[in-house]
Structures are given as C-alpha cells and as structure tokens.
Write a protein that holds these residues in place. Structure first.
Motif, mmCIF file in Angstrom:
data_model
loop_
_atom_site.group_PDB
_atom_site.id
_atom_site.type_symbol
_atom_site.label_atom_id
_atom_site.label_comp_id
_atom_site.label_asym_id
_atom_site.label_seq_id
_atom_site.Cartn_x
_atom_site.Cartn_y
_atom_site.Cartn_z
ATOM 1 N N ILE A 12 -11.740 -4.825 1.743
ATOM 2 C CA ILE A 12 -10.782 -3.733 1.573
ATOM 3 C C ILE A 12 -9.384 -4.333 1.622
ATOM 4 O O ILE A 12 -9.030 -5.051 2.557
ATOM 5 C CB ILE A 12 -10.963 -2.677 2.674
ATOM 6 N N LEU A 13 -8.596 -4.038 0.611
ATOM 7 C CA LEU A 13 -7.230 -4.552 0.544
ATOM 8 C C LEU A 13 -6.268 -3.492 1.056
ATOM 9 O O LEU A 13 -6.276 -2.351 0.591
ATOM 10 C CB LEU A 13 -6.878 -4.938 -0.894
ATOM 11 N N ASN A 14 -5.457 -3.862 2.010
ATOM 12 C CA ASN A 14 -4.457 -2.955 2.562
ATOM 13 C C ASN A 14 -3.136 -3.191 1.842
ATOM 14 O O ASN A 14 -2.510 -4.234 1.992
ATOM 15 C CB ASN A 14 -4.293 -3.189 4.065
ATOM 16 N N PHE A 15 -2.724 -2.211 1.046
ATOM 17 C CA PHE A 15 -1.466 -2.318 0.335
ATOM 18 C C PHE A 15 -0.359 -1.743 1.214
ATOM 19 O O PHE A 15 -0.514 -0.660 1.782
ATOM 20 C CB PHE A 15 -1.517 -1.560 -0.990
ATOM 21 N N PRO A 16 0.758 -2.439 1.307
ATOM 22 C CA PRO A 16 1.867 -1.898 2.121
ATOM 23 C C PRO A 16 2.462 -0.684 1.426
ATOM 24 O O PRO A 16 2.480 -0.573 0.197
ATOM 25 C CB PRO A 16 2.854 -3.047 2.195
ATOM 26 N N GLU A 17 2.925 0.254 2.247
ATOM 27 C CA GLU A 17 3.571 1.436 1.697
ATOM 28 C C GLU A 17 4.905 1.036 1.089
ATOM 29 O O GLU A 17 5.624 0.206 1.640
ATOM 30 C CB GLU A 17 3.782 2.477 2.814
#
Length: 67
Positions: free
Chosen positions: A54-59
């Motif tokens: 799972i890739l966490n994209f920054p807001e």
C-alpha cells in the motif's frame, strides 16, 4: 539403362534413427511449454492487487497549490 542407387542402410534403420531425435524434441517442446505456462502464472501472482504494498501518498499542501 536403369541405374539403381541402393543405400547401404535399409529404410527402416534410417526411420528408427530419425524417430529418436523427433520424440526427444517433442518432449523438450512439451516441457518448455509447461515451464513457460507456470512462469506466466507465477508472474501473475506477483502483480495481483492484494500482494502489492500500500502506497501512502502525502496530502497536497494548500500553500503549494496557491503558488
């Protein structure tokens, strides 16, 4: 005048000598095909969605959008 050329080996011997490489080639082809199918199925498993991290994209920062 008819010239007959007769080979020193009978036809059945030539046929038996040609059969062995043919059968071995067919077995090698079957083995190669099966290996490629298994490789394709294994590579599919790598790219399945539940196996990928799972890739966490920054807001996005509101300040960077305004500039």
């Amino acid at each position: 005048m008819k010239i007959s050329r007769q080979s020193s080996l009978p036809v059945s011997l030539w046929l038996s000598l040609a059969t062995t490489p043919f059968v071995l080639g067919m077995l090698a082809f079957r083995s190669l095909t099966q290996s490629l199918i298994e490789l394709g199925q294994a590579s599919e498993e790598v790219f399945r969605g539940d196996r990928l991290p799972i890739l966490n994209f920054p807001e996005p920062d509101d300040r960077s959008i305004d500039n």
